[in-house]
Structures are given as C-alpha cells and as structure tokens.
Scaffold this motif. Structure first.
Motif, PDB file in Angstrom:
ATOM      1  N   PHE A   7       0.835  -1.204   0.000  1.00 24.71           N
ATOM      2  CA  PHE A   7       0.000   0.000   0.000  1.00 24.71           C
ATOM      3  C   PHE A   7       0.868   1.252   0.000  1.00 24.71           C
ATOM      4  N   VAL A   8       2.003   1.192   0.705  1.00 23.56           N
ATOM      5  CA  VAL A   8       2.880   2.361   0.762  1.00 23.56           C
ATOM      6  C   VAL A   8       3.530   2.621  -0.592  1.00 23.56           C
ATOM      7  N   ARG A   9       3.954   1.577  -1.272  1.00 21.35           N
ATOM      8  CA  ARG A   9       4.559   1.759  -2.599  1.00 21.35           C
ATOM      9  C   ARG A   9       3.541   2.360  -3.570  1.00 21.35           C
ATOM     10  N   SER A  10       2.313   1.909  -3.474  1.00 21.01           N
ATOM     11  CA  SER A  10       1.268   2.470  -4.332  1.00 21.01           C
ATOM     12  C   SER A  10       1.047   3.942  -4.008  1.00 21.01           C
ATOM     13  N   LEU A  11       1.100   4.288  -2.727  1.00 24.35           N
ATOM     14  CA  LEU A  11       0.955   5.687  -2.327  1.00 24.35           C
ATOM     15  C   LEU A  11       2.101   6.525  -2.881  1.00 24.35           C
ATOM     16  N   GLN A  12       3.332   6.012  -2.776  1.00 20.69           N
ATOM     17  CA  GLN A  12       4.485   6.761  -3.269  1.00 20.69           C
ATOM     18  C   GLN A  12       4.390   6.981  -4.777  1.00 20.69           C
ATOM     19  N   THR A  13       3.974   5.955  -5.512  1.00 16.34           N
ATOM     20  CA  THR A  13       3.816   6.086  -6.962  1.00 16.34           C
ATOM     21  C   THR A  13       2.744   7.117  -7.296  1.00 16.34           C
ATOM     22  N   LEU A  60       1.684   9.698  -5.420  1.00 17.27           N
ATOM     23  CA  LEU A  60       2.155  11.049  -5.103  1.00 17.27           C
ATOM     24  C   LEU A  60       3.207  11.509  -6.108  1.00 17.27           C
ATOM     25  N   ALA A  61       4.070  10.609  -6.532  1.00 17.24           N
ATOM     26  CA  ALA A  61       5.091  10.994  -7.514  1.00 17.24           C
ATOM     27  C   ALA A  61       4.463  11.436  -8.823  1.00 17.24           C
ATOM     28  N   ASP A  89       6.152  18.381  -7.601  1.00 12.43           N
ATOM     29  CA  ASP A  89       7.088  19.180  -6.822  1.00 12.43           C
ATOM     30  C   ASP A  89       7.722  18.300  -5.741  1.00 12.43           C
ATOM     31  N   ALA A  90       9.021  17.988  -5.896  1.00 14.06           N
ATOM     32  CA  ALA A  90       9.700  17.073  -4.978  1.00 14.06           C
ATOM     33  C   ALA A  90       9.715  17.611  -3.553  1.00 14.06           C
ATOM     34  N   ALA A  91       9.919  18.934  -3.403  1.00 15.90           N
ATOM     35  CA  ALA A  91       9.970  19.515  -2.064  1.00 15.90           C
ATOM     36  C   ALA A  91       8.617  19.394  -1.361  1.00 15.90           C
ATOM     37  N   ALA A  92       7.540  19.664  -2.087  1.00 15.19           N
ATOM     38  CA  ALA A  92       6.203  19.537  -1.505  1.00 15.19           C
ATOM     39  C   ALA A  92       5.888  18.078  -1.195  1.00 15.19           C
ATOM     40  N   ARG A  93       6.292  17.199  -2.093  1.00 15.49           N
ATOM     41  CA  ARG A  93       6.016  15.774  -1.888  1.00 15.49           C
ATOM     42  C   ARG A  93       6.732  15.244  -0.643  1.00 15.49           C
ATOM     43  N   GLU A  94       7.940  15.734  -0.394  1.00 16.04           N
ATOM     44  CA  GLU A  94       8.694  15.294   0.772  1.00 16.04           C
ATOM     45  C   GLU A  94       7.987  15.687   2.063  1.00 16.04           C
TER      46      GLU A  94
END
Length: 721
Positions: free
Chosen positions: A166-172, A174-175, A180-185
């Motif tokens: 579920f976390v990998r799916s969430l990361q994909t 959001l990416a 925006d990498a800074a906002a995503r972090e």
C-alpha cells in the motif's frame, strides 16, 4: 469503509461452507483502494486549514498548499492511479520489485545515486507511519492470509496485501500527481499516517470477516530454534543514536572525510527495505535498554597540552576514527548477542576484537572491501561455527582449538595488519583442509549423481509428452499410457544421455513404444494379428524388463504393470471378443505418475535422497492434504551456503545447502560430518511449510552484523530528517 464486510453469524450456520478463497480476499481489499486514497487526500486537505485541530503548519507553505489543491481537484485521477498501482503490485507478487528484494546491505551503501535515495526515503518514512498504525492488527491478518495461501506457518513476507504494498502504491501516486519534490517530501509522512489509520480499520474488518467464515489462522513457526533466521539481534548504543548516519557511514566506506566542508550532506544513501523497517520497530526496545546501561567512568589521564596541540589530527580524521570505532563496536556487540553463535566461540570473538580495532585504525579497507583478509578471517570462523548446535557436537573442540590458536596468534603479534590476518587465515584453512577435502569429495560424488538424475528427469518429461501425443487417437489402455509417461520415459531418457555417439535411440527403446502400443490396442480379432502378437510378446516383455533394469528400476514397482499387460495379451491371444478385451483394459487402474523426480537406487544412496512422502509421514500428509494444488510458495530462494536445521529420524541436524541443480529442481544439504541429505524442490517447500526445515542463516553472520550497523545509521538519518 465504503463497503462493510458481512460477517457470518448464527448458531446453525456452517462457517466453513462458504469460506473465501485467496482471490476473494484480494478482491475485497482492492475494492477499498479508491476509498483509501480518497481518505488520504481528504485528510491532507483538512491539514491545509490555517486553524483548527487538523491544521499542519508545514501545509501553509505556498508550494505545499498548491500541491494539495491540485491533488484535491484531481482526486478521482489520483484514486484511479492508486487502485491501478495497488492491483499491479498485489497480483505481481506483492510488490517485491527486483531492486527491493534485499534487506538493507552494508556493502551497497556506495552504489546508489541521489535520486534513488530521495525516492527511497519517501517510502521509508511513509512505511514507518503505516507500520506504527497497523502494528496491533497485522499479525492476525498475516496468519489468516497465510492459511489462504496454503501455508501452515506464518510467513509475513509473502502476504500480498502487507503494508509496504500500500505504501509503494501511495508513493507512486504522489510521484505522479505531486511533481514538486519539495512539496512531496513534506506530504509523504502525514499521508502515510492517514493511510495507516484507514488501513488499520480495513485490516481489522478483513480479519474479522475471515475468522467469521471459519478460516483458521496459520501458526507461528513451531519449535523455532534459538538460531532462527532473525536470531541476530541489532545492537545500538548511545553513540549510535547521536552520531552514526548513513551519510557518515558511506563516507567512512569511501575514506573521504577530508572532503570540503561545503559539500552537501546526503543523509539518505540507500533504498529503504520494507523488511528492514519492520525490524527497526523491534530495535527500539533494545536501544532503550542499551541506553540505560551504566556507563563506566573513565579514569583521568594526564594530558600533555603542548603535545596534544602539536599532534592533534585534523577534525575529519578524528571523526573518521570515532566512526570506525563505533562501527566496530556495533558490529561486535551484534555478534556477541547473536544466539546462533555458541558461548565459547563468543569468548574468542572478544579476544580477537582488539586486534581488529588495531587494524581498522590504520587500514580503512576493512570497512569497504569484503575480500580484506581480516573480513575474510571473521567470515570463515563465524560461518564454520554455525555447523555446531552445541558444544557437545562432534568436531566442536577441534574447531574451537583452531580459533583459540588464531586468537593467541593475533594477541601475541607486535604488528597487526592485513598480511598477518592473511597468514593466519591460510594457516587455519590448512588445518581444516584434510577434513574438508574428504567432505568435498563426498559432495562432488553426490552432486554428480543428482545432476545426472535432473538431466534424465527433465528429458523424461519431454519424452512423456511425446509419447502421450503419439498415442492420441489410439485406444490405449490407461495403465499402459501411464507406464510410458512414467518409468519408460526414464528408460529412454537414460539411454539417450549415456549414448556416446549421439544416437536418438541407441538401444531401440523408443521404437519399442510403437510395438507396445500396437500390442494393447483393441482391433479386429484376426488370426494374422493373433499370430503376430504371439511372436512379439516374449521379445517385447524381455526388452521392457531389460530397459527397466538399465535404470535400476525396482522390480516390485513394475510387477503390477507386467501382470496386467500379460493378462491383456492372454485375453487377446485366446480369441476373446473385442468388447471383453476392451473391458479388461479399462478395468486395470492406471498408476499415477509421481510428480517427484525419480532417482535410481544408487543415485538415491549416493546423495542421501529424502522422499517427500516418507519424510512427511502418513499422519502429517493426512493433516496437510494435497500440497500440489496450489503448491506453497517458497519463503525465499535459498542460496548455496545457507545453514539450516533439518528434522531427520526425529532429531534436529545442522546442515548447509552445498549444492543446487542448474534448473533449481534438486537440492543437497550436508552436515559437517559429511552426511548428505538431498531432496526435490517440492519436498524442500513441504518441509519448510511443516516446520521440519528451519533456516538458521542465509548470509554470512558478519555481513548480518554490519547490516545492523547500516540499519542503525538509517534510523538516525530518518530521525534527523
């Protein structure tokens, strides 16, 4: 949740009558995917409020607020992305992607680029939040899902709906929707927390549903030895919590503490492994315990201030030496807490530790080069020690004497460098060489027999298909067809493999198939056919027996076939009607073809062959039922060198996987005494599922200890981040 799971309740109901399958379970979870992502987006939007209980200060930043608003406006697309990615990961093996199958490896710290590191730390932080949320409900669900998968014991890493999927799916997601990498972090950690809260509720409902339908949970691996696969306890002291980070550890490995101060410090320098982060939860209690240990008060030492000012090393060198000392301390602490190592051997490790520290102070290659003589020395002695379950085992004292000799050698050496460790290692290996050469010869003989058996069985499988195809359209008795697909395919395969001139049918055994098929076909009862059959039968039977004898096929196993075949021939020769002959042919039951590879008696003896059914025992087979459909998935792909404990004859034996066939169908374990135990892949999986084969160590113990150092560094990096 969007759809509540209906519980089966009622005294008169039979809960097992409508038990869900694994596919039902996965489908139920995937139906909730869009709802899960929708709850995450809604929670992020609430956090954007300037005031209120849900307000998050970091969300007030313009770029973060813009990212959340864009995600909210595109909510359905994000939900669709999440569901599609989750479905892919669940049905493609639970998200065990190629680059993520290994836990955090100490030796890999220098190999990753910054983009990989940033992406990995996003997953790591989100997973940390989710694991904290589902910690109390996940074990129950793991046990139930393992039952649906055919496992008798709990295998959390094989659960296709475990949290990291579920976390990998969430990361994909959001990416893709938060570029925006800074906002995503900034968003990834609170998004993980929101996902965890909702996933916990879903896990609990799913577990309740499965239990209400009568699904019995799998049990923890029974009788786990003190030398289990996770027996290596991580050790982290106070210094580790305050100073060691992955960035500094990577610099120590590279020897670049003299780099300019202005260089950007990357704290996240390795992909975060899902299994590793789950272990980190178990580290916390140990960390607290170690922090509470009383610290010894150092004795005051006179200091020559002028000399100290004159000879003080540069700051980078001092930090490098401190980190070197810290890494070694953590490594040896982990080794000394490892329950797989016997107490007397740990005492020798304590004796060796000062020499290793002395070497590492002047030779940083110890940390970065796995082939360094000192690393090799520690590897060889620790791995060899795993051959012993107790200090009463045969050969233990002889082994311990060599280690004690090596420890004294190092203690008495005025100079301790790589050459000294190399000389010591050469000497110890020469002491072990006599015993090892005898074992090596036994292993080679056994492996040769197994390799021949695998080649014959693979060729026999192809020939069996050819024979079955050739018999299509002919009225062939079922027991004859099974004979051709079974032992006769082995005969023809062996003949082809042993033929030096490359002939396809050197002894005519393949051509004999046509004669056998013709002899049992139901046809017109002509006198000419009967005459030919009478002339053919004696030679046919003799050739069949000859072929079976060439592969040492037991006569008692083939006698039933010959009795049935001769009865069928006698009926045809006596002029009985075709209908009666056909009825006789159909009345003879076919013998099922064994799914296990077949070994000749000599091959089985040379390799210590363990038959799956005989190992399991009748009562165990009755309990577990048919394991061929579906066959339990292996917990891991075992590597050569893996140490394990095997239950043979009611006693646990420490064995090492010393050989695996090229096609992965046959495996051989050997004990230090030289006893071989070989088996098929099916038997290996069955023994693991029954808890009769327990993994002790899949990797070098020293590598495991250094991995714990890397995990300590990652934990500190996450805390700093």
């Amino acid at each position: 949740m969007a759809k509540m799971l209906k519980l089966k309740l009622g005294v008169a109901d039979d809960p097992a009558a409508l038990q869900p399958s694994l596919n039902d379970c996965l489908s139920t979870m995937l139906q909730q995917a869009e709802t899960l992502m929708g709850e995450v987006v809604q929670g992020l939007v609430k956090g954007m409020a300037p005031l209120g209980p849900h307000s998050v200060p970091e969300f007030q930043r313009p770029n973060v607020k813009t990212a959340i608003l864009a995600l909210d406006m595109d909510r359905q697309a994000a939900r669709d992305t999440y569901k599609a990615e989750l479905t892919r990961l669940v049905y493609e093996g639970g998200g065990k992607e190629t680059v993520q199958t290994e836990v955090l490896r100490y030796e890999d710290l220098q190999l990753f680029g910054d983009d990989e590191l940033d992406q990995s730390i996003e997953v790591a932080r989100a997973l940390q939040e989710v694991l904290l949320a589902v910690d109390d409900v996940l074990p129950t669900l793991d046990a139930l899902v393992c039952t649906l998968m055919g496992w008798r014991t709990i295998q959390p890493g094989l659960n296709p709906i475990r949290p990291d999927v579920f976390v990998r799916s969430l990361q994909t997601t959001l990416a893709r929707h938060v570029p925006d990498a800074a906002a995503r972090e900034i968003l990834v950690t609170p998004a993980g927390g929101l996902l965890g809260a909702n996933l916990r509720r879903l896990y609990r409902e799913l577990a309740d549903w499965l239990q209400s339908t009568g699904v019995e949970p799998a049990v923890p691996p029974g009788g786990k030895s003190k030398g289990g696969a996770n027996a290596s306890a991580p050790a982290m002291g106070t210094m580790a919590k305050t100073m060691l980070t992955l960035d500094r550890l990577r610099k120590l490995l590279a020897g670049d503490f003299d780099q300019p101060k202005g260089k950007h410090e990357f704290l996240h320098t390795v992909p975060a492994s899902m299994a590793m982060l789950q272990e980190l939860k178990q580290v916390d209690a140990l960390v607290k315990r170690l922090e509470q240990r009383p610290k010894p008060t150092p004795a005051p030492q006179p200091v020559d201030m002028l000399a100290a000012a004159t000879h003080e090393p540069p700051a980078a060198a001092r930090l490098g030496r401190q980190l070197s000392d810290e890494v070694l301390r953590l490594m040896f602490d982990t080794l000394l807490q490892d329950t797989r190592l016997l107490p007397a051997f740990k005492e020798q490790l304590r004796t060796v530790e000062p020499a290793v520290r002395k070497l590492a102070d002047q030779d940083s290659r110890f940390f970065s080069d796995r082939t360094h003589p000192a690393r090799q020395f520690l590897d060889r002695i620790t791995q060899r020690s795993l051959a012993f379950q107790s200090e009463n085992d045969e050969g233990w004292q002889r082994f311990l004497d060599t280690v004690q000799y090596g420890a004294r050698w190092l203690a008495d050496s005025k100079v301790v460098d790589a050459d000294v460790f190399g000389e010591l290692l050469d000497h110890m290996q020469s002491v072990w060489a006599g015993h090892d050469s005898t074992l090596r010869q036994r292993r080679e003989d056994a492996a040769r027999a197994l390799l021949q058996a695998e080649q014959r069985n693979l060729l026999a499988q192809k020939l069996a298909q050819d024979f079955e195809q050739a018999c299509k359209g002919d009225e062939v008795a079922p027991f004859v067809l099974e004979f051709l697909r079974g032992c006769w395919a082995q005969v023809v395969a062996q003949a082809q493999l042993t033929c030096a001139d490359g002939s396809d049918d050197p002894f005519g055994y393949r051509a004999l198939v046509d004669d056998l098929v013709w002899s049992v076909q139901v046809g017109p009862g002509e006198r000419q056919r009967a005459r030919r059959l009478a002339q053919m039968v004696p030679t046919l039977l003799a050739r069949l027996r000859e072929g079976l004898a060439r592969i040492d096929y037991p006569a008692e196993l083939s006698q039933r076939f010959f009795d049935s075949l001769m009865a069928l021939h006698a009926t045809a020769l006596q002029g009985v009607s075709d209908e009666a002959t056909q009825a006789l042919a159909e009345a003879v039951p076919a013998q099922p073809v064994d799914v296990e590879p077949w070994l000749a008696e000599g091959e089985a003896q040379d390799s210590g062959w363990l038959d799956g059914d005989s190992v399991a025992g009748e009562e165990m087979l009755a309990e577990i039922g048919d394991l061929t459909s579906p066959e339990p998935r292996p917990a891991t792909e075992l590597r050569t060198g893996t140490w394990a404990e095997l239950l043979v004859g009611g006693e646990w034996t420490r064995v090492q996987l010393t050989w695996a066939s090229p096609h992965g169908t046959l495996f051989m374990f050997t004990a230090l005494a030289g006893t071989a135990h070989s088996m098929s892949r099916r038997t290996l999986d069955r023994l693991r599922a029954q808890g009769k084969l327990r993994i002790v160590a899949e990797r070098n113990v020293v590598d495991d200890a250094l991995d714990q150092v890397a995990k300590a560094a990652l934990k500190n990096s996450l805390n700093k981040g």
